[in-house]
Design an enzyme around this catalytic site. Sequence first.
Site, PDB file in Angstrom:
ATOM      1  N   ALA A 133      10.143   2.343  -0.775  1.00 40.52           N
ATOM      2  CA  ALA A 133      10.161   3.139  -2.004  1.00 40.52           C
ATOM      3  C   ALA A 133      11.273   4.187  -1.963  1.00 40.52           C
ATOM      4  O   ALA A 133      11.972   4.401  -2.957  1.00 40.52           O
ATOM      5  CB  ALA A 133       8.802   3.804  -2.224  1.00 40.52           C
ATOM      6  N   GLY A 135       5.948   1.443   6.056  1.00 43.10           N
ATOM      7  CA  GLY A 135       6.888   0.465   5.503  1.00 43.10           C
ATOM      8  C   GLY A 135       7.078   0.629   4.006  1.00 43.10           C
ATOM      9  O   GLY A 135       8.206   0.584   3.497  1.00 43.10           O
ATOM     10  N   CYS A 136       5.988   0.810   3.281  1.00 42.74           N
ATOM     11  CA  CYS A 136       6.071   0.951   1.827  1.00 42.74           C
ATOM     12  C   CYS A 136       6.769   2.250   1.443  1.00 42.74           C
ATOM     13  O   CYS A 136       7.493   2.299   0.439  1.00 42.74           O
ATOM     14  CB  CYS A 136       4.687   0.857   1.205  1.00 42.74           C
ATOM     15  SG  CYS A 136       3.946  -0.786   1.419  1.00 42.74           S
ATOM     16  N   THR A 137       6.586   3.296   2.236  1.00 44.26           N
ATOM     17  CA  THR A 137       7.286   4.551   1.976  1.00 44.26           C
ATOM     18  C   THR A 137       8.780   4.368   2.191  1.00 44.26           C
ATOM     19  O   THR A 137       9.600   4.806   1.370  1.00 44.26           O
ATOM     20  CB  THR A 137       6.738   5.669   2.881  1.00 44.26           C
ATOM     21  OG1 THR A 137       5.358   5.877   2.560  1.00 44.26           O
ATOM     22  CG2 THR A 137       7.519   6.960   2.698  1.00 44.26           C
ATOM     23  N   ALA A 143       0.821  -1.212   0.000  1.00 46.33           N
ATOM     24  CA  ALA A 143       0.000   0.000   0.000  1.00 46.33           C
ATOM     25  C   ALA A 143       0.853   1.260   0.000  1.00 46.33           C
ATOM     26  O   ALA A 143       1.670   1.457   0.898  1.00 46.33           O
ATOM     27  CB  ALA A 143      -0.931   0.017   1.212  1.00 46.33           C
TER      28      ALA A 143
END
Length: 161
Positions: free
Chosen positions: A51, A46-48, A41
């Site tokens: 990325a 975590g995804c930030t 998401a």
Amino acid sequence: MTERLVPGDQAPAFTLPNAEGGTTSLADFAGRKVVVYFYPAAMTPGCTKQACDFRDNLASLGSAGYAVVGISPDPVAKLEKFAARDGLSFPLLSDGDHAVAEAYAAWGEKKNYGKTYEGLIRSTIVVDEDGKVAVPQYNVKATGHVAKLRRDLGLDTAGTK
């Protein structure tokens, strides 16, 4: 659930909408190595982190011959905001029906806080210049993943986060 990919498998072809309003295909990278990473998401902690790690290593990955593509089930509008907010200059693709994640075995059973459900499995698949799977990694961690990937690819990790 699709069986996990192994080195030498043909990478499943895909064409998905991207955050720039167009489409991106695996075929766009023919003759190049590409890191295809799946994340659950956009704009979550975590995804930030993951990325931004790819963003911060993009130049060095590029100089080693690797392109980077991020895929999530998020709608294009959310990916546009994510790219703008965090200065993400590599393609972010929307896999809303998770068909591509399924083809890459990055969609399946997950467990969180004692509950079992279907969802995106954080995964990275490195595809070689011939469109074959070179390095498949499943259930990767958001933090520290890019450094581990660089080590696994035999790239110098000096000067990276």
